[in-house]
Write a protein that holds these residues in place. Structure first.
Motif, PDB file in Angstrom:
ATOM      1  N   VAL A 168       0.862  -1.181   0.000  1.00 23.12           N
ATOM      2  CA  VAL A 168       0.000   0.000   0.000  1.00 23.12           C
ATOM      3  C   VAL A 168       0.897   1.229   0.000  1.00 23.12           C
ATOM      4  O   VAL A 168       1.322   1.699   1.049  1.00 23.12           O
ATOM      5  CB  VAL A 168      -0.927   0.037   1.246  1.00 23.12           C
ATOM      6  CG1 VAL A 168      -1.900   1.198   1.166  1.00 23.12           C
ATOM      7  CG2 VAL A 168      -1.679  -1.272   1.409  1.00 23.12           C
ATOM      8  N   ASP A 170       2.342   4.837   0.141  1.00 20.61           N
ATOM      9  CA  ASP A 170       1.894   6.055   0.829  1.00 20.61           C
ATOM     10  C   ASP A 170       1.100   5.816   2.110  1.00 20.61           C
ATOM     11  O   ASP A 170       0.576   6.766   2.685  1.00 20.61           O
ATOM     12  CB  ASP A 170       1.059   6.969  -0.095  1.00 20.61           C
ATOM     13  CG  ASP A 170       1.763   7.227  -1.406  1.00 20.61           C
ATOM     14  OD1 ASP A 170       3.011   7.345  -1.390  1.00 20.61           O
ATOM     15  OD2 ASP A 170       1.082   7.287  -2.444  1.00 20.61           O
ATOM     16  N   ASP A 171       0.956   4.566   2.526  1.00 18.06           N
ATOM     17  CA  ASP A 171       0.321   4.368   3.827  1.00 18.06           C
ATOM     18  C   ASP A 171       1.035   3.255   4.593  1.00 18.06           C
ATOM     19  O   ASP A 171       0.658   2.091   4.517  1.00 18.06           O
ATOM     20  CB  ASP A 171      -1.169   4.034   3.673  1.00 18.06           C
ATOM     21  CG  ASP A 171      -1.866   3.957   5.019  1.00 18.06           C
ATOM     22  OD1 ASP A 171      -1.218   4.262   6.058  1.00 18.06           O
ATOM     23  OD2 ASP A 171      -3.055   3.589   5.061  1.00 18.06           O
ATOM     24  N   LEU A 172       2.050   3.656   5.326  1.00 20.43           N
ATOM     25  CA  LEU A 172       2.865   2.660   6.025  1.00 20.43           C
ATOM     26  C   LEU A 172       2.157   2.081   7.248  1.00 20.43           C
ATOM     27  O   LEU A 172       2.628   1.127   7.848  1.00 20.43           O
ATOM     28  CB  LEU A 172       4.207   3.278   6.422  1.00 20.43           C
ATOM     29  CG  LEU A 172       5.173   3.397   5.232  1.00 20.43           C
ATOM     30  CD1 LEU A 172       6.344   4.302   5.554  1.00 20.43           C
ATOM     31  CD2 LEU A 172       5.668   2.013   4.809  1.00 20.43           C
ATOM     32  N   SER A 173       0.986   2.657   7.608  1.00 20.28           N
ATOM     33  CA  SER A 173       0.287   2.130   8.779  1.00 20.28           C
ATOM     34  C   SER A 173      -0.211   0.707   8.512  1.00 20.28           C
ATOM     35  O   SER A 173      -0.334  -0.098   9.433  1.00 20.28           O
ATOM     36  CB  SER A 173      -0.871   3.051   9.174  1.00 20.28           C
ATOM     37  OG  SER A 173      -1.905   2.970   8.225  1.00 20.28           O
ATOM     38  N   VAL A 174      -0.478   0.392   7.254  1.00 24.39           N
ATOM     39  CA  VAL A 174      -0.923  -0.971   6.916  1.00 24.39           C
ATOM     40  C   VAL A 174       0.206  -1.963   7.201  1.00 24.39           C
ATOM     41  O   VAL A 174       0.002  -3.017   7.819  1.00 24.39           O
ATOM     42  CB  VAL A 174      -1.376  -1.062   5.439  1.00 24.39           C
ATOM     43  CG1 VAL A 174      -1.723  -2.497   5.066  1.00 24.39           C
ATOM     44  CG2 VAL A 174      -2.556  -0.141   5.184  1.00 24.39           C
ATOM     45  N   ASP A 207       9.614  -0.575   4.010  1.00 25.11           N
ATOM     46  CA  ASP A 207       8.912  -0.613   5.302  1.00 25.11           C
ATOM     47  C   ASP A 207       9.784  -1.186   6.423  1.00 25.11           C
ATOM     48  O   ASP A 207       9.275  -1.668   7.425  1.00 25.11           O
ATOM     49  CB  ASP A 207       7.587  -1.390   5.167  1.00 25.11           C
ATOM     50  CG  ASP A 207       7.774  -2.799   4.586  1.00 25.11           C
ATOM     51  OD1 ASP A 207       8.885  -3.337   4.665  1.00 25.11           O
ATOM     52  OD2 ASP A 207       6.773  -3.358   4.059  1.00 25.11           O
ATOM     53  N   GLU A 210       9.438   0.397  10.068  1.00 27.58           N
ATOM     54  CA  GLU A 210       8.221  -0.047  10.755  1.00 27.58           C
ATOM     55  C   GLU A 210       8.415  -1.468  11.294  1.00 27.58           C
ATOM     56  O   GLU A 210       7.993  -1.791  12.408  1.00 27.58           O
ATOM     57  CB  GLU A 210       7.017  -0.016   9.803  1.00 27.58           C
ATOM     58  CG  GLU A 210       6.495   1.380   9.472  1.00 27.58           C
ATOM     59  CD  GLU A 210       7.454   2.188   8.586  1.00 27.58           C
ATOM     60  OE1 GLU A 210       8.278   1.576   7.862  1.00 27.58           O
ATOM     61  OE2 GLU A 210       7.383   3.427   8.630  1.00 27.58           O
TER      62      GLU A 210
END
Ligand code: PLP
Length: 230
Positions: A168, A170-174, A207, A210
């Motif tokens: 995903v 632009d959304d590293l929270s995933v 990633d 994270e």
């Protein structure tokens, strides 16, 4: 492909990034092993690693890896791509570790092949912690049965868990959530089955910070070291 000098500079940058990520979460850089991913690159990529003192690499295709193995010496190979059951016999004995056991059938086949040549094969269970339809891996729910099967296999050495986060941009929270789930699962399985499961193979070029924050012990890095694969 890039020159050795460029590779070497990328490796320095990467190590800095790993150090910073570790600093940010109170971990030591030695706790995070770097596995360079040489897939899609010629054998030169493996030679760059050796020259830089890194003797362990990851490949995701069996044929490609075997061909590079034939051209190099003194390197440990880890399989990080999906393993088809008809290739199990080629892989067992040729790879230091298989990170991608993702079905009970495959666990049984790798056990049988290892028993046949009387070797103990190091493995990780691949978990689809991000519940991504595009990824292989046991579901979180099935992981305990997978671990039962693996632990009862006399010729497997179960070293931990592996996951690939959903892609995903632009959304590293995933990715972050996926890694946190894998870390929780390791805790739970470790307690329920009374085993260490020391390795968490998670985090790639985009990633890895994270993943390190969530307890990764091995990051698998391709493009940040060798450039974008075409
Ligand atoms: C290709 C690959 C990597 C490396 O990906 P980069 O984004 O190039 O760092 C890591 N893990 C697996 C399973 C891969 O297939």
């Amino acid at each position: 492909m890039i020159s050795y000098e460029e590779f070497s500079s990328n490796l320095n940058d990467l190590r800095l990034k790993v150090s910073k990520a570790c600093e940010g979460c109170g971990r030591k850089p030695e706790e995070v092993v770097l596995l360079p991913v040489t897939k899609n690159w010629p054998v030169d990529a493996v030679e760059y690693c050796q020259k830089a003192g890194v003797f362990r690499v990851g490949e995701n295709k069996v044929q490609e890896a075997l061909s590079k193995q034939a051209q190099t010496d003194g390197v440990s190979w880890e399989l990080i791509g999906h393993l088809q059951s008809n290739k199990v016999n080629q892989v067992v004995g040729a790879f230091a570790r298989i990170q991608t056991l993702d079905s009970i059938k495959l666990i049984k086949k790798v056990q049988a092949a290892s028993e046949r040549i009387d070797c103990k094969t190091s493995i990780l269970l691949q978990i689809n912690a991000g519940n991504d339809p595009a990824k292989f891996g046991f579901s979180m729910e099935d992981s305990k049965f997978a671990l039962d099967e693996a632990l009862s296999s006399s010729h497997l050495r179960v070293e931990g868990l592996m996951t690939i986060a959903p892609y995903v941009p632009d959304d590293l929270s995933v990715a972050q959530n996926t890694f946190a789930k894998l870390a929780d699962l390791r805790e739970a399985l470790s307690a329920s089955h009374g085993v260490e499961l020391k390795d968490l193979s998670m985090g790639m070029s985009d990633d890895l910070a994270e993943a390190i924050a969530c307890g990764s012990t091995m990051i698998r890095v391709g493009s940040a070291l060798f450039g974008q694969r075409s």
